[in-house]
Design a protein around this motif. Structure first.
Motif, PDB file in Angstrom:
ATOM      1  N   LEU A  19       0.846  -1.187   0.000  1.00 37.75           N
ATOM      2  CA  LEU A  19       0.000   0.000   0.000  1.00 37.75           C
ATOM      3  C   LEU A  19       0.884   1.242   0.000  1.00 37.75           C
ATOM      4  CD1 LEU A  19      -2.660  -1.062   2.656  1.00 37.75           C
ATOM      5  CD2 LEU A  19      -2.888  -1.141   0.170  1.00 37.75           C
ATOM      6  N   THR A  20       0.381   2.305  -0.625  1.00 30.97           N
ATOM      7  CA  THR A  20       1.139   3.549  -0.676  1.00 30.97           C
ATOM      8  C   THR A  20       0.374   4.668   0.023  1.00 30.97           C
ATOM      9  OG1 THR A  20       0.235   4.587  -2.666  1.00 30.97           O
ATOM     10  CG2 THR A  20       1.834   2.813  -2.991  1.00 30.97           C
ATOM     11  N   SER A  21       1.096   5.714   0.360  1.00 34.26           N
ATOM     12  CA  SER A  21       0.480   6.925   0.911  1.00 34.26           C
ATOM     13  C   SER A  21       0.640   8.088  -0.059  1.00 34.26           C
ATOM     14  CB  SER A  21       1.104   7.278   2.262  1.00 34.26           C
ATOM     15  OG  SER A  21       2.515   7.446   2.120  1.00 34.26           O
ATOM     16  N   VAL A  22       0.900   7.775  -1.329  1.00 39.66           N
ATOM     17  CA  VAL A  22       1.181   8.789  -2.339  1.00 39.66           C
ATOM     18  C   VAL A  22      -0.107   9.487  -2.774  1.00 39.66           C
ATOM     19  CG1 VAL A  22       2.015   9.169  -4.692  1.00 39.66           C
ATOM     20  CG2 VAL A  22       3.216   7.587  -3.173  1.00 39.66           C
ATOM     21  N   GLU A  23      -0.035  10.802  -2.913  1.00 39.49           N
ATOM     22  CA  GLU A  23      -1.114  11.581  -3.512  1.00 39.49           C
ATOM     23  C   GLU A  23      -0.500  12.532  -4.527  1.00 39.49           C
ATOM     24  OE1 GLU A  23      -3.458  13.562  -0.589  1.00 39.49           O
ATOM     25  OE2 GLU A  23      -4.518  11.736   0.023  1.00 39.49           O
ATOM     26  N   LEU A  24      -1.098  12.588  -5.724  1.00 39.13           N
ATOM     27  CA  LEU A  24      -0.603  13.473  -6.771  1.00 39.13           C
ATOM     28  C   LEU A  24      -1.648  14.549  -7.052  1.00 39.13           C
ATOM     29  CD1 LEU A  24       1.408  14.207  -9.043  1.00 39.13           C
ATOM     30  CD2 LEU A  24       0.114  12.651 -10.535  1.00 39.13           C
ATOM     31  N   PRO A  25      -1.383  15.811  -6.681  1.00 45.73           N
ATOM     32  CA  PRO A  25      -2.305  16.890  -7.058  1.00 45.73           C
ATOM     33  C   PRO A  25      -2.286  17.055  -8.581  1.00 45.73           C
ATOM     34  CG  PRO A  25      -0.811  17.581  -5.305  1.00 45.73           C
ATOM     35  CD  PRO A  25      -0.273  16.303  -5.852  1.00 45.73           C
ATOM     36  N   LEU A  26      -3.461  17.080  -9.178  1.00 38.18           N
ATOM     37  CA  LEU A  26      -3.571  17.209 -10.629  1.00 38.18           C
ATOM     38  C   LEU A  26      -3.737  18.653 -11.069  1.00 38.18           C
ATOM     39  CD1 LEU A  26      -5.941  14.178 -11.340  1.00 38.18           C
ATOM     40  CD2 LEU A  26      -3.442  14.222 -11.311  1.00 38.18           C
ATOM     41  N   THR A  27      -4.059  19.535 -10.115  1.00 36.15           N
ATOM     42  CA  THR A  27      -4.156  20.970 -10.386  1.00 36.15           C
ATOM     43  C   THR A  27      -3.317  21.715  -9.359  1.00 36.15           C
ATOM     44  OG1 THR A  27      -6.184  21.039  -9.052  1.00 36.15           O
ATOM     45  CG2 THR A  27      -6.446  20.882 -11.446  1.00 36.15           C
ATOM     46  N   GLN A  28      -2.925  22.915  -9.693  1.00 34.72           N
ATOM     47  CA  GLN A  28      -2.041  23.669  -8.814  1.00 34.72           C
ATOM     48  C   GLN A  28      -2.709  24.051  -7.499  1.00 34.72           C
ATOM     49  OE1 GLN A  28      -0.703  26.901 -11.286  1.00 34.72           O
ATOM     50  NE2 GLN A  28       0.745  25.626 -12.432  1.00 34.72           N
ATOM     51  N   ASP A  29      -4.037  24.192  -7.507  1.00 37.46           N
ATOM     52  CA  ASP A  29      -4.741  24.550  -6.275  1.00 37.46           C
ATOM     53  C   ASP A  29      -5.314  23.338  -5.552  1.00 37.46           C
ATOM     54  OD1 ASP A  29      -6.710  23.937  -8.058  1.00 37.46           O
ATOM     55  OD2 ASP A  29      -7.798  25.837  -7.902  1.00 37.46           O
ATOM     56  N   GLY A  30      -4.993  22.121  -6.029  1.00 36.33           N
ATOM     57  CA  GLY A  30      -5.381  20.912  -5.318  1.00 36.33           C
ATOM     58  C   GLY A  30      -6.843  20.532  -5.416  1.00 36.33           C
ATOM     59  N   THR A  31      -7.550  21.059  -6.413  1.00 36.87           N
ATOM     60  CA  THR A  31      -8.972  20.719  -6.538  1.00 36.87           C
ATOM     61  C   THR A  31      -9.193  19.295  -7.038  1.00 36.87           C
ATOM     62  OG1 THR A  31      -8.998  21.709  -8.748  1.00 36.87           O
ATOM     63  CG2 THR A  31      -9.701  23.101  -6.901  1.00 36.87           C
ATOM     64  N   HIS A  32      -8.153  18.682  -7.603  1.00 38.81           N
ATOM     65  CA  HIS A  32      -8.238  17.292  -8.062  1.00 38.81           C
ATOM     66  C   HIS A  32      -6.970  16.559  -7.628  1.00 38.81           C
ATOM     67  CE1 HIS A  32     -11.760  18.032 -10.623  1.00 38.81           C
ATOM     68  NE2 HIS A  32     -11.180  19.195 -10.872  1.00 38.81           N
ATOM     69  N   VAL A  33      -7.164  15.361  -7.096  1.00 37.32           N
ATOM     70  CA  VAL A  33      -6.052  14.569  -6.564  1.00 37.32           C
ATOM     71  C   VAL A  33      -6.191  13.133  -7.043  1.00 37.32           C
ATOM     72  CG1 VAL A  33      -4.973  13.660  -4.454  1.00 37.32           C
ATOM     73  CG2 VAL A  33      -5.811  16.018  -4.511  1.00 37.32           C
ATOM     74  N   TRP A  34      -5.074  12.547  -7.451  1.00 35.11           N
ATOM     75  CA  TRP A  34      -5.025  11.124  -7.796  1.00 35.11           C
ATOM     76  C   TRP A  34      -4.368  10.379  -6.651  1.00 35.11           C
ATOM     77  CZ3 TRP A  34      -0.411   8.318  -9.742  1.00 35.11           C
ATOM     78  CH2 TRP A  34      -0.721   6.995 -10.096  1.00 35.11           C
ATOM     79  N   ARG A  35      -4.994   9.254  -6.251  1.00 34.78           N
ATOM     80  CA  ARG A  35      -4.508   8.496  -5.091  1.00 34.78           C
ATOM     81  C   ARG A  35      -4.289   7.039  -5.502  1.00 34.78           C
ATOM     82  NH1 ARG A  35      -2.764   6.179  -1.076  1.00 34.78           N
ATOM     83  NH2 ARG A  35      -3.363   6.569   1.081  1.00 34.78           N
ATOM     84  N   PRO A  36      -3.047   6.621  -5.760  1.00 33.64           N
ATOM     85  CA  PRO A  36      -2.769   5.225  -6.093  1.00 33.64           C
ATOM     86  C   PRO A  36      -2.604   4.387  -4.826  1.00 33.64           C
ATOM     87  CG  PRO A  36      -0.765   6.512  -6.312  1.00 33.64           C
ATOM     88  CD  PRO A  36      -1.846   7.468  -5.881  1.00 33.64           C
ATOM     89  N   PHE A  37      -3.688   3.819  -4.328  1.00 31.71           N
ATOM     90  CA  PHE A  37      -3.630   3.049  -3.086  1.00 31.71           C
ATOM     91  C   PHE A  37      -2.742   1.813  -3.227  1.00 31.71           C
ATOM     92  CE2 PHE A  37      -7.669   5.323  -2.698  1.00 31.71           C
ATOM     93  CZ  PHE A  37      -7.581   5.819  -1.410  1.00 31.71           C
ATOM     94  N   ALA A  38      -2.926   1.065  -4.306  1.00 31.42           N
ATOM     95  CA  ALA A  38      -2.182  -0.185  -4.501  1.00 31.42           C
ATOM     96  C   ALA A  38      -1.832  -0.303  -5.982  1.00 31.42           C
ATOM     97  CB  ALA A  38      -3.002  -1.377  -4.035  1.00 31.42           C
ATOM     98  N   PRO A  39      -0.724   0.294  -6.414  1.00 32.37           N
ATOM     99  CA  PRO A  39      -0.396   0.300  -7.837  1.00 32.37           C
ATOM    100  C   PRO A  39       0.000  -1.059  -8.388  1.00 32.37           C
ATOM    101  CG  PRO A  39       1.349   1.308  -6.562  1.00 32.37           C
ATOM    102  CD  PRO A  39       0.225   1.085  -5.618  1.00 32.37           C
TER     103      PRO A  39
END
Length: 243
Positions: free
Chosen positions: A57-77
Motif C-alpha cells: 500500500l502507498t500513501s502517495v497523492e498526486l495533485p492534478l491541479t495547482q490549487d489541489g482541486t483534483h487529486v489522484w490516489r494510487p492506493f495499490a499500484p
C-alpha cells in the motif's frame, strides 16, 4: 453501474456500500461484491466477487491541479486480482491495481483532455499521468513504484500519439523513440472516453498495461452529456432491509 440516491449509501471504517454492491477492506484484501444490472445494449445481471490483494500500500497523492482541486490516489499500484463473476468465462486471476480520484470541482471545469496509463514493470509498475488543463498548463508526470510500494518521480520518454479509438477519441502515451504504442485489447469505448490495454516501450522495457484517454471537451457537450442518463440506470434509493 447504477446511480443511486444518498439513502442507498452506507459506510463504516472498513466498508463502502451503495445499494446491493459493496467494497470491504479486511486488512489484507479488498473484497468487492457486485450485484448490478448492466447498461444497454446488452442488459444482463452482473453478480459476483472481485478480490484485490495489494503487494504493498502507498500513501502517495498526486495533485492534478495547482490549487489541489483534483487529486489522484494510487492506493495499490501493484496487486493480485481474482475475479469470480456468475457468468461463463468470467472467472480469472492476474495482475491488477487499485486507485481513485478525488475532486472538489467538476473535471470539465479544470481539464480539457487527459491520458493515464499504468504499466507493470520488472521492478513493480510505472504510472503515467498527462493532462491539458483549462488554463493552458499541462501535467506531465511519470511515477515508478517498486515492489514495496515506494514511489519515485521518474523520467519517461515523450508523449506519442497512436491510433484513435472507435469513437475517434485522441490517444497518446509515453514511448521510446521509434516505438509506436498499440492497443491490444479494447475495454471500453465511448464518445468521450477510451479504456484499453496498450503495449508500448518505456526506457527500453516493453510493457502492456491499462490506458485511458478522456476528452472533457466532448464530455461537456450538451449533445453528449444526456447520453449518460441512457447508459447508466438511476434508482432513488435502496431499502434498508435489503442490505
Amino acid at each position: 453501474m447504477t446511480d443511486r440516491g444518498r439513502e442507498a449509501l452506507h459506510t463504516t471504517p472498513d466498508t463502502f456500500q451503495v445499494g446491493p454492491s459493496s467494497m470491504h477492506w479486511t486488512g489484507k484484501d479488498l473484497i468487492i461484491d457486485i450485484d448490478e444490472i448492466s447498461s444497454p445494449p446488452i442488459i444482463s445481471r452482473v453478480k459476483g466477487r472481485i478480490t484485490v490483494t495489494p503487494h504493498a500500500l502507498t500513501s502517495v497523492e498526486l495533485p492534478l491541479t495547482q490549487d489541489g482541486t483534483h487529486v489522484w490516489r494510487p492506493f495499490a499500484p501493484s496487486s493480485v486480482i481474482k475475479v469470480e463473476l456468475e457468468a461463463n468465462g468470467w472467472q480469472w486471476s492476474g495482475h491488477g491495481y487499485f486507485d481513485a480520484n478525488f475532486g472538489t470541482r467538476a473535471l470539465e471545469q479544470d481539464f480539457s483532455f487527459w491520458t493515464w496509463g499504468r504499466y507493470p514493470t520488472k521492478d513493480g509498475a510505472i504510472c503515467i499521468y498527462d493532462a491539458v488543463r483549462r488554463d493552458g498548463s499541462t501535467l506531465d508526470t511519470a511515477i515508478a513504484f517498486d515492489a514495496d510500494g515506494r514511489a519515485t518521480v521518474t523520467d519517461a520518454p515523450p508523449r506519442r500519439r497512436f491510433k484513435r479509438s472507435l469513437w475517434q477519441v485522441m490517444r497518446e502515451t509515453r514511448a521510446d523513440s521509434g516505438v509506436m504504442p498499440k492497443q491490444v485489447l479494447n475495454m471500453l469505448d465511448a464518445p468521450f472516453y477510451s479504456r484499453s490495454a496498450v503495449r508500448t516501450q518505456i526506457n527500453g522495457e516493453v510493457v502492456t498495461g491499462v490506458h485511458e484517454a478522456l476528452d472533457l471537451n466532448r464530455f461537456a457537450s450538451p449533445l453528449i452529456k444526456p447520453m449518460l442518463a441512457v447508459r447508466v440506470p438511476r434508482r432513488r434509493g435502496w431499502p434498508e432491509q435489503q442490505n
